[in-house]
Scaffold this motif. Structure first.
Motif, mmCIF file in Angstrom:
data_model
loop_
_atom_site.group_PDB
_atom_site.id
_atom_site.type_symbol
_atom_site.label_atom_id
_atom_site.label_comp_id
_atom_site.label_asym_id
_atom_site.label_seq_id
_atom_site.Cartn_x
_atom_site.Cartn_y
_atom_site.Cartn_z
ATOM 1 N N ALA A 189 0.716 -1.169 -0.019
ATOM 2 C CA ALA A 189 -0.022 -0.023 -0.056
ATOM 3 C C ALA A 189 0.904 1.090 0.110
ATOM 4 O O ALA A 189 1.870 1.321 0.786
ATOM 5 C CB ALA A 189 -0.928 -0.004 1.321
ATOM 6 N N LEU A 190 0.743 2.250 -0.943
ATOM 7 C CA LEU A 190 1.363 3.190 -1.072
ATOM 8 C C LEU A 190 0.631 4.497 -0.433
ATOM 9 O O LEU A 190 -0.315 5.066 -1.256
ATOM 10 C CB LEU A 190 1.808 3.615 -2.432
ATOM 11 C CG LEU A 190 2.754 2.436 -3.115
ATOM 12 C CD1 LEU A 190 2.815 2.614 -4.616
ATOM 13 C CD2 LEU A 190 3.876 2.083 -2.247
ATOM 14 N N GLU A 191 0.858 4.948 0.650
ATOM 15 C CA GLU A 191 0.177 5.962 1.394
ATOM 16 C C GLU A 191 0.387 7.491 0.565
ATOM 17 O O GLU A 191 -0.590 7.969 0.269
ATOM 18 C CB GLU A 191 0.778 6.353 2.724
ATOM 19 C CG GLU A 191 0.495 5.190 3.632
ATOM 20 C CD GLU A 191 0.889 5.512 5.153
ATOM 21 O OE1 GLU A 191 0.892 6.751 5.540
ATOM 22 O OE2 GLU A 191 1.038 4.551 5.690
ATOM 23 N N ALA A 192 1.625 7.585 -0.183
ATOM 24 C CA ALA A 192 1.647 8.659 -0.924
ATOM 25 C C ALA A 192 0.935 8.878 -2.249
ATOM 26 O O ALA A 192 0.493 9.926 -2.667
ATOM 27 C CB ALA A 192 3.356 8.913 -1.480
#
Length: 83
Positions: free
Chosen positions: A58-61
């Motif tokens: 999962a890429l929070e950015a």
């Protein structure tokens, strides 16, 4: 060239788009239409289907809140009205 298979070329081309996706009510139909620069897009047909899977990251950015990703099943039919 498209003119060899569609009489009248791009101007007469009709596109029928069917999408099977998880949560079809969330599909941005304007974004789907924007992918097709040519032809007349007939009403897009949405249905429940596709697949929700886990990517492992999962890429929070990028705004991810989990590691889900969606797979769509798409059918695009190109046609024309015979004259």
């Amino acid at each position: 060239s498209i003119r060899t298979i569609v009489p009248g070329g791009y101007e007469e081309m009709k596109l029928r788009i069917q999408l099977a996706v998880p949560d079809p009510e969330r599909v941005d139909l304007d974004a789907v239409r924007a992918v097709f620069p040519y032809g007349e897009i007939l009403p897009i047909v949405l249905q429940d289907g596709g697949m929700r899977a886990r990517s492992g990251i999962a890429l929070e950015a990028l705004g991810d809140v989990n590691d889900d990703f969606m797979i769509a099943v798409a059918c695009v039919t190109v046609g024309y009205i015979a004259r």
